[in-house]
Write an enzyme that holds these catalytic residues in place. Structure first.
Site, mmCIF file in Angstrom:
data_model
loop_
_atom_site.group_PDB
_atom_site.id
_atom_site.type_symbol
_atom_site.label_atom_id
_atom_site.label_comp_id
_atom_site.label_asym_id
_atom_site.label_seq_id
_atom_site.Cartn_x
_atom_site.Cartn_y
_atom_site.Cartn_z
ATOM 1 N N TYR A 22 0.816 -1.216 0.000
ATOM 2 C CA TYR A 22 0.000 0.000 0.000
ATOM 3 C C TYR A 22 0.850 1.267 0.000
ATOM 4 C CZ TYR A 22 -3.681 -3.184 1.770
ATOM 5 O OH TYR A 22 -4.559 -4.204 1.962
ATOM 6 N N ARG A 23 2.091 1.130 0.458
ATOM 7 C CA ARG A 23 3.022 2.274 0.542
ATOM 8 C C ARG A 23 2.446 3.426 1.375
ATOM 9 N NH1 ARG A 23 3.573 -0.086 -4.471
ATOM 10 N NH2 ARG A 23 5.696 -0.540 -5.133
#
Length: 100
Positions: A22-23
């Site tokens: 998802y960063r």
């Protein structure tokens, strides 16, 4: 992400779900850190989850958040999972996850 997590915690939600893919660890960590420092929450007050072993995905490409296990030995998978867990803990700035 920061605003969404903040609104969720303010509304009483106590489960925060993350993943390397998802960063968003930096943004989530910012909200968690602020909530802890301001005394709004203790670490035990929320359930923090993350994920490892993301297969390569065209939309995301191959990088350090994905694992192509087809050619890996069980030992390599174990080392890679351990590395992902350590990166997740470091990026989130917490000592433990409730579910990985």
């Amino acid at each position: 992400v920061t605003r969404s997590v903040r609104l969720a915690l303010d509304a009483g939600l106590r489960h925060v779900d993350t993943a390397l893919l998802y960063r968003s660890h930096e943004q989530v960590a910012h909200v968690i850190r602020a909530s802890l420092m301001e005394g709004e929450l203790d670490r035990e007050d929320f359930f923090l989850t993350s994920k490892v072993l993301h297969p390569p995905a065209e939309a995301f490409g191959m990088d350090d958040t994905t694992i192509d296990m087809d050619e890996m030995t069980p030992e390599e998978v174990g080392r890679t999972v351990h590395r992902h867990v350590q990166v997740t803990l470091r990026e989130l700035g917490v000592g433990y996850l409730d579910l990985m």
